[in-house]
Design a protein around this motif. Structure first.
Motif, PDB file in Angstrom:
ATOM      1  N   ASP A  70       0.824  -1.215   0.000  1.00 46.34           N
ATOM      2  CA  ASP A  70       0.000   0.000   0.000  1.00 46.34           C
ATOM      3  C   ASP A  70       0.860   1.268   0.000  1.00 46.34           C
ATOM      4  O   ASP A  70       0.468   2.299  -0.551  1.00 46.34           O
ATOM      5  CB  ASP A  70      -0.925   0.016   1.222  1.00 46.34           C
ATOM      6  N   ALA A 121      -6.308  -7.696  -4.299  1.00 41.93           N
ATOM      7  CA  ALA A 121      -6.388  -6.241  -4.136  1.00 41.93           C
ATOM      8  C   ALA A 121      -6.144  -5.525  -5.461  1.00 41.93           C
ATOM      9  O   ALA A 121      -6.847  -4.571  -5.813  1.00 41.93           O
ATOM     10  CB  ALA A 121      -5.379  -5.778  -3.086  1.00 41.93           C
ATOM     11  N   GLN A 125      -9.195  -3.566  -7.762  1.00 39.45           N
ATOM     12  CA  GLN A 125      -9.045  -2.180  -8.180  1.00 39.45           C
ATOM     13  C   GLN A 125      -9.162  -2.046  -9.695  1.00 39.45           C
ATOM     14  O   GLN A 125      -9.750  -1.092 -10.210  1.00 39.45           O
ATOM     15  CB  GLN A 125      -7.699  -1.638  -7.702  1.00 39.45           C
ATOM     16  N   GLU A 128     -12.904  -2.621 -10.820  1.00 39.70           N
ATOM     17  CA  GLU A 128     -13.772  -1.501 -10.449  1.00 39.70           C
ATOM     18  C   GLU A 128     -13.731  -0.413 -11.513  1.00 39.70           C
ATOM     19  O   GLU A 128     -14.741   0.206 -11.842  1.00 39.70           O
ATOM     20  CB  GLU A 128     -13.341  -0.926  -9.095  1.00 39.70           C
ATOM     21  N   GLN A 185      -2.501   0.988  -9.285  1.00 38.00           N
ATOM     22  CA  GLN A 185      -2.286   1.714  -8.033  1.00 38.00           C
ATOM     23  C   GLN A 185      -1.780   3.118  -8.300  1.00 38.00           C
ATOM     24  O   GLN A 185      -2.284   4.091  -7.756  1.00 38.00           O
ATOM     25  CB  GLN A 185      -1.295   0.962  -7.155  1.00 38.00           C
ATOM     26  N   ASN A 328     -13.110  -5.263   0.822  1.00 35.15           N
ATOM     27  CA  ASN A 328     -12.735  -4.250  -0.169  1.00 35.15           C
ATOM     28  C   ASN A 328     -13.709  -3.081  -0.158  1.00 35.15           C
ATOM     29  O   ASN A 328     -13.342  -1.928  -0.398  1.00 35.15           O
ATOM     30  CB  ASN A 328     -12.699  -4.883  -1.566  1.00 35.15           C
ATOM     31  N   LYS A 329     -14.968  -3.370   0.156  1.00 40.06           N
ATOM     32  CA  LYS A 329     -16.022  -2.355   0.163  1.00 40.06           C
ATOM     33  C   LYS A 329     -15.898  -1.400   1.351  1.00 40.06           C
ATOM     34  O   LYS A 329     -16.071  -0.182   1.207  1.00 40.06           O
ATOM     35  CB  LYS A 329     -17.375  -3.063   0.188  1.00 40.06           C
ATOM     36  N   LEU A 333      -9.449   3.414   0.765  1.00 41.44           N
ATOM     37  CA  LEU A 333      -8.714   3.167  -0.473  1.00 41.44           C
ATOM     38  C   LEU A 333      -7.242   2.864  -0.209  1.00 41.44           C
ATOM     39  O   LEU A 333      -6.656   1.986  -0.836  1.00 41.44           O
ATOM     40  CB  LEU A 333      -8.831   4.381  -1.405  1.00 41.44           C
ATOM     41  N   LYS A 336      -6.480  -0.993   1.023  1.00 38.58           N
ATOM     42  CA  LYS A 336      -7.104  -2.127   0.328  1.00 38.58           C
ATOM     43  C   LYS A 336      -6.248  -3.396   0.427  1.00 38.58           C
ATOM     44  O   LYS A 336      -6.770  -4.491   0.656  1.00 38.58           O
ATOM     45  CB  LYS A 336      -7.317  -1.779  -1.155  1.00 38.58           C
ATOM     46  N   SER A 337      -4.930  -3.264   0.231  1.00 36.59           N
ATOM     47  CA  SER A 337      -4.064  -4.435   0.323  1.00 36.59           C
ATOM     48  C   SER A 337      -3.918  -4.892   1.767  1.00 36.59           C
ATOM     49  O   SER A 337      -3.895  -6.092   2.051  1.00 36.59           O
ATOM     50  CB  SER A 337      -2.673  -4.123  -0.252  1.00 36.59           C
ATOM     51  N   GLN A 340      -6.910  -6.987   2.977  1.00 41.06           N
ATOM     52  CA  GLN A 340      -6.913  -8.336   2.413  1.00 41.06           C
ATOM     53  C   GLN A 340      -5.810  -9.189   3.044  1.00 41.06           C
ATOM     54  O   GLN A 340      -5.990 -10.397   3.271  1.00 41.06           O
ATOM     55  CB  GLN A 340      -6.736  -8.282   0.888  1.00 41.06           C
TER      56      GLN A 340
END
Length: 407
Positions: A70, A121, A125, A128, A185, A328-329, A333, A336-337, A340
């Motif tokens: 991240d 992750a 992304q 989406e 990313q 993830n929801k 932001l 995210k990684s 998970q």
């Protein structure tokens, strides 16, 4: 084709990655513990120790990989993990001493456990941005896993050591796919504001302060405890019941095949359900599956043991999809990684208990008895307790978003 993303060149490396990585997983997981027991002559306790030491290290390594990705670059970290797995797969079969196998299992599990959440992750992304659902790509992994499990028994025969060489080749293809992946990313962080760089302590505090994230993580711990024990010893159970290498492969194929309809219709069937209600549904399915495995062991029924594989999609895959998408929801932001990876840590803790402690108990009381105890545990924590919560806190449950709607 257009709705699935199969025709999108930017998503092609994701499809390739999930295809070959899951083929490699099927190659190894189908016969890894059989290799330990039959080729190396290890006891169930030793098999359990091997299966638990890797997750023990992952508990500490996983959050660091997540925060590192991240804060730096997720794709670059995934390249490191993928390269590491290739090296370990080639080194694993070079020595048969128990201490050496334990040592290699630590690195093997650390790389494999970290690759999954990292790839998820990055993929989440990417899809989406394309407005394509994650299950379309994840299903490619499921299909390839099942097909590989179907043929791997014929490929390795009695030479179970071959599984490592097959994996090294397949993961090598995955490494090229990672090089080809778009750097989503960096693309998403192209703002004038300085990117957020939280420390590991700050990241964990922020995530664990989110009640929904905490609830999903706890559910992962419970489900993974049951599934880890099952995955660690079902192949051994099948062999004890007289299954051939090909029959073990076909049993794994049935499990993977059962995931396909779940991935195809998960949004339609469960997308609008509240997370707590979905947890109860999966808890009921898991309880039934564990009870059937107990009955199959008591009756020495190979057919019933194989039949329980058909519930794999409604237990493992349904919860995996539900937990991955919800985390993830609800995670920020910039985490995210990390979230998970934290989910993978829960699986690692469960694997340490389910495989390590489970192997010791199975040596004393038998595999079937452990299934019975796990069924009671899962039923209580994933069906009864959520049901009580849903009754007491009806207003809060009504305000929850569905799995794929809202938020």
């Amino acid at each position: 084709m257009r709705n699935s993303g199969l025709a999108d060149k930017e998503l092609a490396p994701f499809y390739i990655y999930y295809t070959v990585v899951f083929m490699s997983m099927a190659t190894v997981t189908t016969f890894l513990n059989v290799y330990f027991e039959e080729t190396l002559g290890f006891s169930l306790t030793q098999v359990g120790i091997i299966a638990s030491v890797g997750p023990l290290v992952s508990i500490f390594a996983q959050p660091m990989w997540g925060v590192l990705s991240d804060r730096t670059n997720r794709r670059r970290v995934l390249m490191i993990l993928t390269s590491g797995l290739i090296i370990v797969a080639l080194l694993f079969p070079l020595h048969y001493a128990f201490a050496y196998v334990v040592f290699m299992a630590i690195f093997y599990t650390m790389f494999t456990n970290s690759m999954g959440p990292m790839a998820d992750a990055i993929t989440l992304q990417a899809v989406e941005k394309k407005r394509i659902k994650f299950n379309t790509i994840r299903m490619m992994g499921t299909i390839s896993y099942g097909l590989m499990a179907l043929v791997v028994g014929h490929l390795v025969g009695e030479e179970f050591v071959r599984i490592f060489y097959f994996q090294a080749v397949l993961v090598g293809v995955a490494l090229f796919a990672v090089f080809w992946m778009p750097n989503v990313q960096d693309a998403s962080s192209g703002t004038n504001d300085a990117p957020v760089r939280p420390s590991l302590k700050e990241s964990l505090k922020e995530l664990l302060g989110n009640k929904m994230v905490l609830c999903v993580l706890l559910s992962t711990l419970v489900f993974a405890l049951a599934t880890t024990f099952y995955h660690s010893f079902v192949a051994i159970q099948l062999r004890n019941l007289g299954a051939t290498e090909a029959q073990v492969g076909r049993a794994v194929f049935l499990a993977a095949a059962s995931e396909v309809p779940v991935l195809l219709f998960v949004s339609r069937l469960f997308g609008k359900r509240k997370p707590i209600h979905l947890l109860m549904i999966v808890g009921a399915f898991m309880t039934v599956r564990l009870l059937l495995l107990y009955v199959a062991d008591v009756q020495d029924s190979l057919a019933l043991t194989v039949s329980t594989q058909l519930l794999h999609g409604l237990t493992f895959m349904l919860h995996f999809y539900f937990s991955t998408v919800l985390l993830n929801k609800y995670a920020p932001l910039h985490l995210k990684s990390t979230v998970q990876s934290l989910n993978a840590v829960m699986r690692a803790i469960a694997a340490m208990l389910g495989a390590g402690l489970g192997g010791m108990l199975a040596d004393q009381w038998g595999i079937g008895q452990i299934y019975l105890w796990l069924s009671i545990f899962v039923f209580a924590l994933c069906f009864i307790l959520p049901g009580i919560f849903a009754v007491i806190y009806r207003d809060k449950v009504r305000q929850m978003d569905g799995v794929v709607e809202g938020g």
